[in-house]
Design an enzyme around this catalytic site. Structure first.
Site, PDB file in Angstrom:
ATOM      1  CG  HIS A 176     -21.512 -25.910  15.548  1.00 33.50           C
ATOM      2  ND1 HIS A 176     -22.059 -24.649  15.440  1.00 33.50           N
ATOM      3  CD2 HIS A 176     -20.177 -25.770  15.314  1.00 33.50           C
ATOM      4  CE1 HIS A 176     -21.093 -23.783  15.158  1.00 33.50           C
ATOM      5  NE2 HIS A 176     -19.943 -24.424  15.074  1.00 33.50           N
TER       6      HIS A 176
ATOM      7  CG  HIS B 238     -18.861 -24.315  10.590  1.00 30.43           C
ATOM      8  ND1 HIS B 238     -17.583 -23.851  10.377  1.00 30.43           N
ATOM      9  CD2 HIS B 238     -19.075 -24.252  11.926  1.00 30.43           C
ATOM     10  CE1 HIS B 238     -17.036 -23.536  11.547  1.00 30.43           C
ATOM     11  NE2 HIS B 238     -17.921 -23.760  12.501  1.00 30.43           N
ATOM     12  CB  ALA B 239     -18.083 -23.047   3.797  1.00 33.76           C
TER      13      ALA B 239
ATOM     14  CG  ASP C  73     -14.680 -18.913  17.641  1.00 29.97           C
ATOM     15  OD1 ASP C  73     -15.692 -18.713  16.940  1.00 29.97           O
ATOM     16  OD2 ASP C  73     -14.471 -19.983  18.235  1.00 29.97           O
TER      17      ASP C  73
ATOM     18  CD  GLU D  74     -19.292 -20.394  11.768  1.00 32.14           C
ATOM     19  OE1 GLU D  74     -20.048 -21.126  12.419  1.00 32.14           O
ATOM     20  OE2 GLU D  74     -18.156 -20.068  12.178  1.00 32.14           O
TER      21      GLU D  74
END
Length: 344
Positions: free
Chosen positions: A109, A178-179, A245, A309
């Site tokens: 990120h 990235h909520a 993930d 995302e």
């Protein structure tokens, strides 16, 4: 009609460069969203349930102090490259670049001080807000001066997020928001009674550091087949999964299309994700462990939120058969994601 208000949210500490952090409140008849000039962070998003009751459905903090401490990118725009780059290394035009390693052996990120940790310059629009920043050549090890615009606009129940960028040197770029969502309301214990579907025929298997192996695997007959809605808790149990993930591979077209849906049957709240991006990372908050206290001093536990995302595939800059991750001078990076909130 969308109403837009701006107010002061707090003051950045001097050691972080100082500066005023502003909050922008976008409000329609069905959705209210609050966004900071720090990291373009969505701090709150209120939507109605089937009885017309509003609840905030994103994780975050009540104060700036929460966002200044270490947290898992709640609500932020992450970049220059979202997700993981293996060993933090990549080669562009014959030159190797080394990034900061902030996720085991990998860069995640954007590195130590990515786009989520800096102040952006805001401009208020009739129905939203546009944030701009210049990421200087060499920032976090990335080449080129990169101009970036992130625009949030709200129309009824639809929040559009547009990402644009231009560079002075060839650079990898991959921007996303990235909520963390819980449609039962932020602070609810888990997301097990949510129904999730993702329009993807394939996904990317990963190694033990979450880097894609390079294989593009079919979802058919596996726990990754989410083409029909599944109830998350039962699905994790059935396949004995710790959570998701993973990147799901979307149709390779530059047009808007529906790629995912989440629904919370008890309240009727639902959200659709539409995008122009080639991938979507589905993450089920596996690393939340109750140690972080968010809004209302509520502890955020494992599986208490999910992220959808929209982005390029992880480590694409090192995998030639993945979608192109490089932006060259004279080109424009331009992607949009639409989050549509309604009740079922």
């Amino acid at each position: 009609m969308t109403e837009v208000k701006r107010e002061v949210f707090g003051q950045m500490p001097q050691e972080e460069g100082g500066g005023v952090v502003e909050k922008f409140v976008l409000k329609s008849d069905s959705v209210k969203v609050e966004i900071l000039s720090l990291g373009c962070i969505i701090t709150a998003l209120e939507m109605k349930d089937r009885d017309g009751e509003f609840s905030d459905v994103v994780l975050g903090f009540d104060t700036l102090e929460g966002y200044m401490r270490k947290h898992p990118f709640f609500g932020a725009v992450v970049g220059r490259v979202a997700n993981r780059i293996a060993k933090g290394r990549f080669t562009v035009d014959g030159k190797e670049h080394q990034l900061f390693l902030n996720d085991g052996p990998n860069s995640l990120h954007g590195g130590a001080r990515g786009f989520d940790k800096v102040l952006w310059s805001p401009q208020v629009l009739p129905n939203g807000v546009c944030f701009f920043r210049l990421s200087p050549d060499g920032e976090e090890g990335y080449p080129g001066d990169l101009k970036v615009w992130v625009t949030y606009t709200l129309s009824g129940g639809e929040l559009a997020i547009n990402y644009q960028a231009q560079t002075s040197k060839t650079t990898p770029i991959n921007l996303t928001n990235h909520a963390y969502f819980n449609l039962a309301g932020q602070g609810s214990r888990d997301i097990y009674n949510h129904e999730i579907s993702i329009e993807a025929d394939s996904y990317l298997p990963v190694d033990n550091t979450k880097i894609p192996t390079g294989e593009v695997a079919a979802v058919h007959g596996t726990s990754f087949d989410l083409r029909q809605p599944v109830e998350l808790g039962k699905h994790l149990q059935k396949f004995r999964l710790d959570g998701f993930d993973h990147n799901f591979c979307l149709q390779q077209v530059q047009a808007r299309r529906l790629v995912a849906r989440a629904c919370h049957p008890p309240t009727g709240r639902a959200m659709e994700v539409h995008t122009t991006q080639p991938g979507i990372q589905f993450y089920t908050g596996n690393n939340l462990d109750g140690s972080l206290k968010g809004k209302g001093a509520i502890a955020y536990h494992k599986h208490s939120a999910f992220c959808l995302e929209t982005q390029n595939w992880p480590d694409a800059v090192n995998k030639p058969h993945f979608p192109n991750a490089l932006l060259r001078p004279g080109e424009e990076y331009n992607h949009t994601t639409w989050l549509v909130f309604n009740t079922a």
